[in-house]
Design an enzyme around this catalytic site. Sequence first.
Site, mmCIF file in Angstrom:
data_model
loop_
_atom_site.group_PDB
_atom_site.id
_atom_site.type_symbol
_atom_site.label_atom_id
_atom_site.label_comp_id
_atom_site.label_asym_id
_atom_site.label_seq_id
_atom_site.Cartn_x
_atom_site.Cartn_y
_atom_site.Cartn_z
ATOM 1 N N VAL A 123 38.688 -2.960 -41.982
ATOM 2 C CA VAL A 123 38.014 -3.052 -42.818
ATOM 3 C C VAL A 123 37.328 -1.307 -43.052
ATOM 4 O O VAL A 123 37.153 -0.726 -42.276
ATOM 5 C CB VAL A 123 36.373 -3.550 -41.910
ATOM 6 C CG1 VAL A 123 35.614 -3.874 -42.717
ATOM 7 C CG2 VAL A 123 37.130 -5.193 -41.799
ATOM 8 N N PRO A 124 37.522 -0.912 -43.987
ATOM 9 C CA PRO A 124 37.199 0.577 -44.529
ATOM 10 C C PRO A 124 35.776 0.870 -44.516
ATOM 11 O O PRO A 124 35.687 1.913 -45.389
ATOM 12 C CB PRO A 124 38.356 0.434 -45.889
ATOM 13 C CG PRO A 124 37.964 -0.681 -46.284
ATOM 14 C CD PRO A 124 37.919 -1.440 -45.592
ATOM 15 N N CYS A 125 35.511 1.066 -42.898
ATOM 16 C CA CYS A 125 34.599 2.188 -43.037
ATOM 17 C C CYS A 125 34.498 4.057 -43.213
ATOM 18 O O CYS A 125 33.874 3.991 -42.914
ATOM 19 C CB CYS A 125 33.400 1.830 -41.619
ATOM 20 S SG CYS A 125 34.655 1.889 -40.172
ATOM 21 N N HIS A 126 36.032 4.031 -42.729
ATOM 22 C CA HIS A 126 35.948 5.489 -43.220
ATOM 23 C C HIS A 126 35.901 5.863 -44.664
ATOM 24 O O HIS A 126 36.187 7.201 -44.523
ATOM 25 C CB HIS A 126 37.585 5.528 -42.793
ATOM 26 C CG HIS A 126 38.648 4.197 -43.687
ATOM 27 N ND1 HIS A 126 39.224 3.874 -42.983
ATOM 28 C CD2 HIS A 126 39.901 5.406 -44.821
ATOM 29 C CE1 HIS A 126 39.547 2.796 -43.731
ATOM 30 N NE2 HIS A 126 39.849 4.618 -45.078
#
Length: 153
Positions: A123-126
């Site tokens: 889950v690409p919170c980056h």
Amino acid sequence: MYKMNYDSPIGNIVLKSDGYSLVECYFSDEEENEEKNIGNVVLEETVQWLDDYFKGNKPLIKDLPIKFKGTEFQLKVWNELLKIPYGSTISYKELGKIIFGEKNISSQAIGRAVSKNKLLVIVPCHRVIGSRGDLVGYAGGIDRKKYLLDHEK
């Protein structure tokens, strides 16, 4: 609970499954004791997904069974994270506007919800950055955030 370690190019990632879904994926500087994981399809699929990702492929998040556990506010934010395209970034402020329209939702509130994401990388919170393009606030560390963003270019 099923658990295993994944050796990524930027450090150990701990994977946890409830047997049906991936529930946690986080960096740990120390390998954690693995629990039973033999034959856990979810962990096997996650390893394949991470292998593909780190090889430079663009695996789809929808290919993994994931499960969120959080508040209604957090769920809204995390579900929107899933929509950020590979190789793209968005600011915390922009993310808030997409989710809540013109309501006055602070970037800090969005940031707190993003920081509670337990499925790092997947889950690409980056991909969420400061409004001036600065790299801020990544549970895995700013160096890892920079690596992931550069990797996706």
